[in-house]
Design a protein around this motif. Structure first.
Motif, PDB file in Angstrom:
ATOM      1  N   GLN A 144       0.564  -0.868   0.003  1.00  0.00           N
ATOM      2  CA  GLN A 144       0.172   0.242  -0.086  1.00  0.00           C
ATOM      3  C   GLN A 144       0.935   1.555  -0.116  1.00  0.00           C
ATOM      4  O   GLN A 144       0.265   1.981  -0.092  1.00  0.00           O
ATOM      5  CB  GLN A 144      -0.701  -0.225   1.614  1.00  0.00           C
ATOM      6  N   HIS A 203      -3.723   4.992 -10.323  1.00  0.00           N
ATOM      7  CA  HIS A 203      -4.718   4.768  -9.651  1.00  0.00           C
ATOM      8  C   HIS A 203      -5.719   3.961 -10.528  1.00  0.00           C
ATOM      9  O   HIS A 203      -6.402   4.592 -11.284  1.00  0.00           O
ATOM     10  CB  HIS A 203      -5.439   5.318  -8.294  1.00  0.00           C
ATOM     11  N   ARG A 258      -9.501   2.254  -9.578  1.00  0.00           N
ATOM     12  CA  ARG A 258     -11.055   1.032  -8.697  1.00  0.00           C
ATOM     13  C   ARG A 258     -11.110   0.321  -9.656  1.00  0.00           C
ATOM     14  O   ARG A 258     -11.525   0.368 -10.511  1.00  0.00           O
ATOM     15  CB  ARG A 258     -11.370   1.985  -8.387  1.00  0.00           C
ATOM     16  N   GLU A 308      -5.139  10.260 -12.606  1.00  0.00           N
ATOM     17  CA  GLU A 308      -4.371  10.346 -11.608  1.00  0.00           C
ATOM     18  C   GLU A 308      -4.043   9.723 -10.351  1.00  0.00           C
ATOM     19  O   GLU A 308      -3.059  10.106  -9.566  1.00  0.00           O
ATOM     20  CB  GLU A 308      -4.187  11.734 -12.580  1.00  0.00           C
ATOM     21  N   LYS A 309      -4.966  10.828  -9.669  1.00  0.00           N
ATOM     22  CA  LYS A 309      -5.045  10.912  -8.170  1.00  0.00           C
ATOM     23  C   LYS A 309      -6.106   9.378  -7.927  1.00  0.00           C
ATOM     24  O   LYS A 309      -6.635   9.532  -8.045  1.00  0.00           O
ATOM     25  CB  LYS A 309      -5.352  12.252  -7.731  1.00  0.00           C
ATOM     26  N   GLU A 310      -5.902   9.301  -6.325  1.00  0.00           N
ATOM     27  CA  GLU A 310      -6.624   8.447  -5.999  1.00  0.00           C
ATOM     28  C   GLU A 310      -8.357   8.583  -5.778  1.00  0.00           C
ATOM     29  O   GLU A 310      -8.232   7.463  -5.770  1.00  0.00           O
ATOM     30  CB  GLU A 310      -5.460   7.436  -4.408  1.00  0.00           C
ATOM     31  N   TRP A 311      -8.070   9.914  -4.415  1.00  0.00           N
ATOM     32  CA  TRP A 311      -8.826  10.191  -4.478  1.00  0.00           C
ATOM     33  C   TRP A 311     -10.136  10.209  -6.136  1.00  0.00           C
ATOM     34  O   TRP A 311     -11.396  10.050  -5.491  1.00  0.00           O
ATOM     35  CB  TRP A 311      -9.548  11.243  -3.530  1.00  0.00           C
ATOM     36  N   VAL A 350     -11.107   6.976  -6.378  1.00  0.00           N
ATOM     37  CA  VAL A 350     -12.338   7.127  -5.727  1.00  0.00           C
ATOM     38  C   VAL A 350     -13.818   7.430  -5.983  1.00  0.00           C
ATOM     39  O   VAL A 350     -14.708   6.937  -6.418  1.00  0.00           O
ATOM     40  CB  VAL A 350     -11.965   7.433  -4.291  1.00  0.00           C
ATOM     41  N   GLY A 387      -6.738  -3.975   6.244  1.00  0.00           N
ATOM     42  CA  GLY A 387      -6.086  -3.218   4.739  1.00  0.00           C
ATOM     43  C   GLY A 387      -6.721  -3.599   4.249  1.00  0.00           C
ATOM     44  O   GLY A 387      -6.372  -5.495   3.558  1.00  0.00           O
ATOM     45  N   PRO A 388      -7.843  -3.740   3.128  1.00  0.00           N
ATOM     46  CA  PRO A 388      -8.440  -4.875   2.189  1.00  0.00           C
ATOM     47  C   PRO A 388      -6.963  -4.292   1.109  1.00  0.00           C
ATOM     48  O   PRO A 388      -5.985  -3.364   0.806  1.00  0.00           O
ATOM     49  CB  PRO A 388      -9.095  -2.935   1.457  1.00  0.00           C
ATOM     50  N   ARG A 400      -1.961   1.112  -9.134  1.00  0.00           N
ATOM     51  CA  ARG A 400      -1.867   0.817  -8.049  1.00  0.00           C
ATOM     52  C   ARG A 400      -3.882   0.426  -7.851  1.00  0.00           C
ATOM     53  O   ARG A 400      -4.086   1.391  -8.564  1.00  0.00           O
ATOM     54  CB  ARG A 400      -1.293   2.204  -7.169  1.00  0.00           C
ATOM     55  N   GLN A 417      -6.027  -0.222  -4.918  1.00  0.00           N
ATOM     56  CA  GLN A 417      -6.889  -1.082  -3.147  1.00  0.00           C
ATOM     57  C   GLN A 417      -8.031  -1.293  -3.416  1.00  0.00           C
ATOM     58  O   GLN A 417      -8.877   0.365  -3.785  1.00  0.00           O
ATOM     59  CB  GLN A 417      -6.247   0.097  -1.915  1.00  0.00           C
ATOM     60  N   TYR A 418      -8.680  -2.372  -2.794  1.00  0.00           N
ATOM     61  CA  TYR A 418      -9.682  -2.294  -2.594  1.00  0.00           C
ATOM     62  C   TYR A 418     -10.821  -1.374  -1.672  1.00  0.00           C
ATOM     63  O   TYR A 418      -9.976  -0.910  -0.421  1.00  0.00           O
ATOM     64  CB  TYR A 418     -10.027  -3.852  -2.134  1.00  0.00           C
ATOM     65  N   MET A 419     -12.085  -1.169  -1.648  1.00  0.00           N
ATOM     66  CA  MET A 419     -12.698  -0.194  -1.222  1.00  0.00           C
ATOM     67  C   MET A 419     -13.363  -1.455   0.062  1.00  0.00           C
ATOM     68  O   MET A 419     -13.134  -2.360   0.074  1.00  0.00           O
ATOM     69  CB  MET A 419     -13.875   0.127  -1.908  1.00  0.00           C
ATOM     70  N   ARG A 420     -13.478  -0.841   0.954  1.00  0.00           N
ATOM     71  CA  ARG A 420     -13.819  -1.447   2.470  1.00  0.00           C
ATOM     72  C   ARG A 420     -15.452  -2.584   1.577  1.00  0.00           C
ATOM     73  O   ARG A 420     -15.238  -4.192   1.736  1.00  0.00           O
ATOM     74  CB  ARG A 420     -14.411  -1.201   3.953  1.00  0.00           C
ATOM     75  N   GLU A 460      -1.024  10.382  -0.356  1.00  0.00           N
ATOM     76  CA  GLU A 460      -0.464  10.839  -1.749  1.00  0.00           C
ATOM     77  C   GLU A 460       0.158  11.624  -1.883  1.00  0.00           C
ATOM     78  O   GLU A 460       0.929  12.200  -2.420  1.00  0.00           O
ATOM     79  CB  GLU A 460      -2.281  10.266  -2.295  1.00  0.00           C
ATOM     80  N   TYR A 499      -0.513  -3.512  10.442  1.00  0.00           N
ATOM     81  CA  TYR A 499      -1.602  -2.289   9.343  1.00  0.00           C
ATOM     82  C   TYR A 499      -2.105  -1.872  10.222  1.00  0.00           C
ATOM     83  O   TYR A 499      -1.992  -0.398   9.751  1.00  0.00           O
ATOM     84  CB  TYR A 499      -1.803  -3.419   8.769  1.00  0.00           C
TER      85      TYR A 499
END
Ligand code: FES
Ligand code: FES
Lengths: 753, 161
Positions: A228, A237, A239, A279-282, A285, A352-353, A428, A430-433, B27, B99
């Motif tokens: 992560q 990023h 999803r 480009e960015k993680e948020w 999402v 951590g997902p 990259r 990462q899964y959501m919950r 980030e 974690y």
């Protein structure tokens, strides 16, 4: 972060950097080893190689596959196993440092990586110490012997008069030579021999000591520690948009507006697989949520009815095998106990997902992942992408604890698909919950029936036990085992579910009791069809089977009016088993006629994990609220025999954690679902233990066996802790809860009123 | 552009004001400590301190944080020079996968800052929002106790509350 390896570092560079001893480490040989020899363990098959080499030396006997010494004195240790939070890095470094006579800090450890390490299969089944620890123990000892031989030639002094010490070989007259000097012009590309001269037990100074874990400082202070935390240049990023229910089909998606959102680089679709890259993680999402709102899915295949799940399981076709049978002349039974035990679906629930990073460059894929098996994953991903296997490299980087086959492989597959959609840039995900909760493969629903006959002297004269379960492994190497591969336009089908064979077993793991009954029959009903997708979860069938067997033992002891501990000992010949039972009972202060406050109870349970691994006995004290059925843990005392304890504090940590985790599973946890949806999507719909529910004390006693083989420990208390709680509840309020989890509602229902 | 004060330093960040703090920390500011666990305020993996109080960084839009004092686990020390609470976690070997641990350290930090000698029950209550799946709880409590100024805490009582 500083990576275990970076994309620019090719195999050649890695090899060149490793010094003089690696000259002939060849790709051809490692490919041969991977394809021709079964990794030991945990897929249940014995290695085909007949060589009687210790541990994973069977997979690759060459010393330089495990240890390389550079002319600059650098020492690199290689393991095909991965750090999952169980402390394996530290334990392996302890072993190598001990046998090589150097400080742990001088050794660099490389963990599972398809380009650099031996294929040791999955890091699972409490096998790391047995397989890799044993290989490294012997390889290190043999390398030290070789260094002594080399020094003997150099000094013209007999090897037995020389001493390896702190990275040097020292002669009786005081002259010395560094390991790095000795290896110049020689090499370790030679096979190990079956026997090693291990350092004598009384000279050990690192093995057997509670050495501090090497990975903890980064974890408490924000150092890079996890996949992560990986930040590669140019990384973007991704999803995924998961369907509302497993198996739903994507009928339509209107991606136009999402493609115009800030930072969005691409919406990618392949069949029912839908994802977005930003480009960015948020931004990813936010775009994923907007995209999810712009989809239409077909009516999904119906999920089972939760209230009828045990009937459903009973109604599915099963392959039945008698896995163990012992016959004796029929004896007169004065008591018979029959009972059915049940376990609901449970989930791994990593904090951590799952996460992975992938990069496609010049037709080759590099994948950083916390999955448990790099080589099987490589095979699956290569198949999914129609790439030759040598164009895929899988590198293990730590993730959040997984406790079995969680979403890690699926996330790796998603990263690979995303990287294919955006060549050149590391992606990259990462899964959501809810992605993790709703789509990870669960720990299977199980049932078992026991029938126990006792004679007039309170001895068990006949024991019958039948367990019914799905598979406990749907892991790669098949591409069809990857969730997203099943959703592609050209969909990959999962292979037919397979039972994991004895002696380790899957659903039937630990179904054979370690007790000595004159007559017994143990049957495994393997149910191929999976109402919900399931796979390996810490302990596999052992969790349920030990819960059932050890509950039955208490039921039998009660029928015989005997103390549960004395009753177990009366039926147990295994000396090491007896030792842990006695140790736990004594440390707990167990006495046959202790008086107890009302609503309080104590329970005991014992098992040897897989009947091959660590021995563990757990005594537990609880109180039960008769009004609510709520259980409060008061204290737990465990005794464990893991063979030679390389890091006693590591063992203690695993056992403490195993007891707490099993308590959480056993009191609170079951996946909720209805025919159209998985309802357990977060921690409010799948609650787990929180701090206020902790017992006041958890005590672990280790019975160390220096010189004995390492026995896997990580999963040893999952079953015993569950059964000890069930037995303590029965002792406290006189009701026997035979269904996991033993929720307040179930216990209240049994108490009645 | 958003201006944030993180671990004592003022940082300019190019992020939309509704972006949750967690994403900006990880980030834009490249801090590893706060972790994504649920994004829902249910697990505490993302815990940081805001003006000394524990907060779920996964839920807090950065636009609301101008002028607030944000502390992450990086603000308490480094792997080479851990702060006293971090050192207590190391001394107790209070982690398995680890974690959850940065979030645990931060939540514990906010407790000890206002109550240097909490009782065990106070510790359990205070730590309740944070989840650990590995079962490292007993050690986490022991580490907090060790870092507190409770007298009997001078000797480790790992395994007991
Ligand atoms: S990630 Fe913020 S509470 Fe879980
Ligand atoms: S140590 Fe793994 S989640 Fe807490």
């Amino acid at each position: 972060m500083t990576l275990p390896d970076c994309p620019a570092l090719t195999r050649r560079a890695a090899l060149a950097g490793a010094g003089a001893l690696v000259v002939s480490f060849s790709l051809a040989r490692s490919a041969f080893a991977q394809d021709q020899v079964q990794p030991p363990q945990n897929i249940g098959r014995e290695p085909k190689s007949p060589a009687p080499l210790p541990g994973s030396l069977k997979v690759d006997p060459n010393l330089d596959a495990w240890i390389r010494i550079g002319s600059d004195d650098s020492i690199t240790l290689f393991t095909g196993k991965a750090e999952l939070g169980q402390g394996i890095k530290t334990a392996l470094l302890q072993i190598a440092a001990e046998q090589l006579d150097v400080d742990m800090g001088r050794i660099t450890l490389v963990t599972a990586d398809t380009a650099r390490t031996v294929n040791e299969g999955f890091t699972a089944g409490s096998h790391s110490m047995q397989d890799s620890g044993t290989a490294i123990l012997h390889a290190s000892a043999q390398v030290r012997e070789m260094l002594l031989q080399l020094a003997s030639a150099r000094f013209a002094v007999a090897a037995q008069d020389l001493k390896a010490q702190d990275g040097k070989v020292v002669a009786p007259d005081g002259q010395s030579v560094r390991y790095g000097e000795l290896v110049v012009g020689s090499e370790l590309h030679i096979p190990a021999t079956p026997n090693s001269r291990l350092k004598p037990l009384d000279q050990r100074r690192i093995m057997g000591k509670p050495v501090r874990r090497v990975d903890i400082p980064n974890k408490v202070a924000g150092g890079p520690a996890y996949v992560q935390d990986l930040r590669l240049p140019g990384m973007v990023h991704g999803r995924v948009v998961r369907p509302p229910s497993p198996g739903a089909k994507l009928e339509a998606v209107d991606a136009g507006a999402v493609e115009r959102m800030p930072g969005v680089l691409k919406v990618a679709r392949d069949g029912d697989w839908l994802a977005v890259i930003a480009e960015k993680e948020w931004q990813a999402v936010t775009a994923m949520r907007a995209l999810a709102a712009a989809t239409r899915w077909s009516q999904p295949t119906a999920l089972p009815e939760k209230t009828r799940i045990f009937e459903t399981l009973a109604g599915l076709k099963a392959d039945t095998t008698t896995i163990n049978q012992k016959q004796a002349p029929p004896a007169a039974a004065v008591h018979t106990i029959e009972a059915e035990y049940r376990r609901n679906y449970q989930l791994h629930g990593s904090i951590g997902p799952s996460c992975a990073v992938a990069q496609m460059q010049d037709g080759a894929l590099t994948l950083w992942t916390h999955a448990q098996g790099m080589f099987p994953l490589r095979k699956a991903v290569a198949e999914m992408l129609s790439l030759p296997e040598d164009k895929v490299r899988c590198i293990h980087v730590e993730g959040s604890g997984c406790y079995g086959h969680n979403g890690a492989d699926d996330a790796a597959a998603d990263a690979a698909l995303l990287a294919r959609a955006m060549p050149g840039r590391p992606v990259r995900i990462q899964y959501m919950r809810e992605d993790e909760h709703r789509f990870e493969p669960y720990g299977p629903v199980m049932t078992s029936r026991g029938a126990v006959a006792l004679d007039g002297s309170g001895r068990i004269v006949d024991w019958r036990y039948e367990v019914r379960s799905n598979t406990h492994s749907t892991r790669p190497p098949g591409a069809g085992q990857l969730l997203s591969a099943q959703m592609l336009e050209k969909a990959f089908q999962p292979g037919p579910p397979q039972p994991l064979p004895q002696p380790e077993g899957g659903g039937d793991r630990n179904a054979i009791p370690l007790y000595d009954f004159p007559s017994q029959s143990i049957v495994h009903h393997f149910v191929p069809e999976m109402p919900l997708r399931v796979s390996a979860m810490r302990g596999l069938g052992a969790y349920h089977n030990v819960f059932a067997i050890e509950s039955l033992m208490d039921e039998a002891a009660a029928a015989a009016r005997e103390d549960p501990v004395a009753f177990r000992l009366k039926h147990l010949k295994d000396a090491r088993g007896r030792d842990v039972v006695q140790k736990a009972a004594e440390a707990f202060g167990w006495s046959a006629n202790a008086t107890r406050e009302s609503g309080r109870g104590r329970g005991f349970a014992f098992a040897r994990y897989k009947n091959l691994g660590a021995y563990a006995a757990v005594a537990m004290e609880v109180s039960v609220d008769r009004e609510t059925g709520g259980v409060r843990l008061l204290r737990a005392v465990a005794a464990v025999d893991s063979g030679e304890a390389v890091n006693p504090d590591g063992i203690r940590n695993q056992i403490e954690g195993g007891i707490i985790q099993s308590a959480s599973w056993s009191l609170y946890e079951e996946v909720q679902y209805e025919p159209r949806r998985i309802l357990s999507r977060d921690w409010s719909t799948y609650p787990i233990l929180r701090f206020p529910a902790l017992p006041r004390r958890v005590e672990v006693h280790i019975i160390d066996r220096p010189g004995q083989p390492f026995l896997g420990t990580g999963e040893a208390t999952q079953g015993p802790a569950a059964a000890a709680i069930g037995n303590a509840i029965a002792d406290a309020v006189g009701v026997r809860c035979r269904e996991l989890p033993m929720t307040a509602a179930r216990i209240k229902g049994l108490i009645g009123g | 552009m958003v201006e944030l004060k993180v671990n004592g330093a003022v940082r300019q960040v190019d992020a939309a004001p509704e972006t949750p703090l967690l994403y900006v920390l990880r980030e834009d500011l490249q801090l590893n400590g706060a972790k994504f666990g649920c994004g829902l305020g249910q697990c505490g993996a993302c815990t940081v301190a805001i003006d000394g109080a524990p907060a779920f960084s996964c839920l807090l839009p950065v636009g609301l944080l101008a002028g607030r004092e944000i502390t992450t686990v990086e603000g308490l020390g480094s792997p080479d020079k851990p702060g006293p609470l971090q050192q207590a976690f190391i001394d107790e070997q209070a982690a398995q996968c680890g974690y959850c641990i940065a979030g645990m350290v931060m939540r514990a930090h906010t407790l000890l800052a206002r109550n240097p000698s909490p009782t065990d029950d106070e510790i359990l209550e205070h730590m309740s929002p944070n989840l650990c799946r590995c079962g490292a709880h007993m050690r986490i409590v022991a580490a907090i106790r060790r870092a507190s100024s409770r007298k009997e805490a001078s000797r480790s009582q790992r395994g007991a509350l």
